[in-house]
Scaffold this motif. Sequence first.
Motif, PDB file in Angstrom:
ATOM      1  N   ARG A   1       1.361   6.801  -6.741  1.00 49.88           N
ATOM      2  CA  ARG A   1       0.163   7.466  -7.269  1.00 49.88           C
ATOM      3  C   ARG A   1       0.277   8.975  -7.144  1.00 49.88           C
ATOM      4  NH1 ARG A   1      -4.441   6.591  -3.520  1.00 49.88           N
ATOM      5  NH2 ARG A   1      -4.186   8.780  -3.079  1.00 49.88           N
ATOM      6  N   ILE A   2       0.820   9.440  -5.999  1.00 48.69           N
ATOM      7  CA  ILE A   2       0.899  10.886  -5.783  1.00 48.69           C
ATOM      8  C   ILE A   2       2.073  11.497  -6.550  1.00 48.69           C
ATOM      9  CG2 ILE A   2       1.374  12.613  -3.999  1.00 48.69           C
ATOM     10  CD1 ILE A   2      -0.289  10.830  -2.138  1.00 48.69           C
TER      11      ILE A   2
ATOM     12  N   ILE B   1       0.823  -1.211   0.000  1.00 47.79           N
ATOM     13  CA  ILE B   1       0.000   0.000   0.000  1.00 47.79           C
ATOM     14  C   ILE B   1       0.854   1.257   0.000  1.00 47.79           C
ATOM     15  CG2 ILE B   1      -0.205   0.106   2.514  1.00 47.79           C
ATOM     16  CD1 ILE B   1      -3.233   0.615   0.454  1.00 47.79           C
ATOM     17  N   ILE B   2       2.017   1.207   0.661  1.00 54.89           N
ATOM     18  CA  ILE B   2       2.868   2.400   0.744  1.00 54.89           C
ATOM     19  C   ILE B   2       3.407   2.750  -0.637  1.00 54.89           C
ATOM     20  CG2 ILE B   2       4.935   3.366   1.781  1.00 54.89           C
ATOM     21  CD1 ILE B   2       4.515   1.583   4.147  1.00 54.89           C
TER      22      ILE B   2
ATOM     23  N   GLU C   1      -4.342   0.354 -15.073  1.00 58.33           N
ATOM     24  CA  GLU C   1      -4.284   1.788 -14.825  1.00 58.33           C
ATOM     25  C   GLU C   1      -3.599   2.513 -15.984  1.00 58.33           C
ATOM     26  OE1 GLU C   1      -5.475   4.838 -12.448  1.00 58.33           O
ATOM     27  OE2 GLU C   1      -5.576   2.741 -11.801  1.00 58.33           O
TER      28      GLU C   1
ATOM     29  N   LEU D   1       4.192   3.843 -13.029  1.00 55.30           N
ATOM     30  CA  LEU D   1       2.756   3.601 -12.908  1.00 55.30           C
ATOM     31  C   LEU D   1       2.423   2.150 -13.257  1.00 55.30           C
ATOM     32  CD1 LEU D   1       0.310   5.363 -12.239  1.00 55.30           C
ATOM     33  CD2 LEU D   1      -0.067   5.621 -14.668  1.00 55.30           C
TER      34      LEU D   1
ATOM     35  N   PRO E   1       2.186  12.336 -11.323  1.00 56.10           N
ATOM     36  CA  PRO E   1       1.928  13.585 -12.029  1.00 56.10           C
ATOM     37  C   PRO E   1       3.058  14.596 -11.894  1.00 56.10           C
ATOM     38  CG  PRO E   1      -0.012  12.933 -10.838  1.00 56.10           C
ATOM     39  CD  PRO E   1       1.081  12.017 -10.409  1.00 56.10           C
ATOM     40  N   PHE E   2       3.682  14.653 -10.725  1.00 54.80           N
ATOM     41  CA  PHE E   2       4.772  15.613 -10.542  1.00 54.80           C
ATOM     42  C   PHE E   2       6.007  15.208 -11.347  1.00 54.80           C
ATOM     43  CE2 PHE E   2       2.106  16.404  -6.888  1.00 54.80           C
ATOM     44  CZ  PHE E   2       2.052  17.779  -6.918  1.00 54.80           C
TER      45      PHE E   2
ATOM     46  N   THR F   1       0.604   4.049  -2.978  1.00 50.88           N
ATOM     47  CA  THR F   1       0.097   5.393  -2.703  1.00 50.88           C
ATOM     48  C   THR F   1       1.118   6.468  -3.071  1.00 50.88           C
ATOM     49  OG1 THR F   1      -1.108   4.425  -0.886  1.00 50.88           O
ATOM     50  CG2 THR F   1      -0.990   6.805  -0.951  1.00 50.88           C
ATOM     51  N   ILE F   2       2.373   6.237  -2.661  1.00 53.74           N
ATOM     52  CA  ILE F   2       3.398   7.242  -2.949  1.00 53.74           C
ATOM     53  C   ILE F   2       3.583   7.388  -4.458  1.00 53.74           C
ATOM     54  CG2 ILE F   2       5.825   7.809  -2.672  1.00 53.74           C
ATOM     55  CD1 ILE F   2       4.376   8.238  -0.154  1.00 53.74           C
TER      56      ILE F   2
END
Lengths: 237, 154
Positions: B15-16, B8-9, B61, B53, B19-20, B12-13
Motif C-alpha cells: 500500500r505504501i 498484513i505485512i 481496490e 495492487l 504510489p512511489f 501494508t508495505i
Amino acid sequence: MEVTLLVQAAEDAFKIIENARGQAVDLLNTAAKLTAETRSVEERKITALLRGAEKTRSGIQNFIATFIMLFAFWALLSAKFDTFHLTLGVICSALVATIGHSLIFANVRVGDIRVIVQRFLAYVPWHVYQIILANFHVAYLALSPSMPIDPELMRYRTKLESDISWVTLANSITLTPGTITIDIEEGEFVVHALSKKLADDLNTGEMEDRIAHVFMEADHIYIQDVLDVARIFAALK
Amino acid sequence: MIIQSEDIIIKTIARILVPFIQLYALYVIMHGHYSPGGGFQGGVILGASMVLLYITHGYSEVRSVLTENMAILFSSIGVLIYSGVGLLCLILLGNYLDYSKLSTILHVDPAHARSLGILGVEIGVGLAVMAVMFSIFFDISTGGEDPDEEKKKK
C-alpha cells in the motif's frame, strides 16, 4: 464534661479531616496544574485524537501530504530544476496523488503526521544501536565453541492497534539479528528467537513501547490519567 | 480468480510502496531521452505497480483506478498518441515521425521540437504498454471472466 471533651475531640478530628481534605485538594490542584503545564502539548494531541476519532481525515489533506512526498521523491530522482522538468514533476505527482492518496494514509489518525515523522526519525538511531548490540551477541554465539544457542518459538499478543505499527514492529524484530517475525495472526506475533537472552530482550517490550510512542498509540494512558484525576475530584467534592 | 492476500505485512508495505513505484515509472518515461529507460520500460513498471495492487488488495481496490474496459481504452489511446504524432509530422510535409516539422506548431527551434516530439511518443508508448500488461495479467488471473459482470448477475 466528658461529652464536651468527646464533642471537642470529634470536632478536632473533623477539622483534621477537613484540613487533610483541603490539602489533598490543593495537592491534586497543583498536580493538575503541573500536568497541564508539562502535558499541554500532549493534551492538545489528545484533543486532536479525540476529535480524530469522530471525524476522518479529509481527502484534501491526504492529497496534499501525498503530493508533497511524491514531489520530493521526484526532485530526488530527477535532479533537473528547470521550469520544464519541474512542471512535468508537478503534473506527474498530482496524477499519482489523485490515484493513490487513499493508499498511503489509510488508517492514520488526524493531524499528527509531522509528530509521527519526528518520533520515527528519533526511533531509528535507537534501533540501529539495538541492531549493533544484537550483532555482537549473535557473533559471540556463533564463535564460541560450545555454541550456546537455545532456539524457541514465542507467541505474544501485541498491544499495538494500527497495521502500520504492527508492520514496523515486525520489521524491527526481523532486522534485529537473532530474532525473526514468522507471522502475524490477528495481533498475535509469532517470533523465532535464537537464544534466551534475545527472547528476554524482546519480552521486556521496550521496542513495542517505543513504537507505540512513535505512532501515538500510548496516548490512551494520558487520557486514563485525566479520567482518574477527574474521578478523585468528584469523590472529594 | 485471485483472492486478496491475508498477510498484513505484505498488504501494508504494498500500500505504501505503490504510489512511489508509479511515480518512478513516470520518471522513467519522462527522462527516457536523457537517461536509460523510456516508454516501454516505464510502462512495464506502471503495469507492475497495478499488478502488485491487484494481488495484494484484490480487485475491489484496483477497480477504482483501472478496470479491464479502461485498460483496453488506454491501450488504444496510447497507440493513437504514438501514431497521431507521426501523422502530424506527415501532414506538415515531413517524413513519418520527423519531429523537427513540429517546430512550426510548437513555436520552438527544431532541436527542441524533436525533444518534445519524442516525449509525446514515449508517453503514448508508456500508456499502451501499461494497459496491455495489466490486461494480459487480468485475463490470465480471471480466466476470461469479468468480475463486474459476475456481480451484476448476483
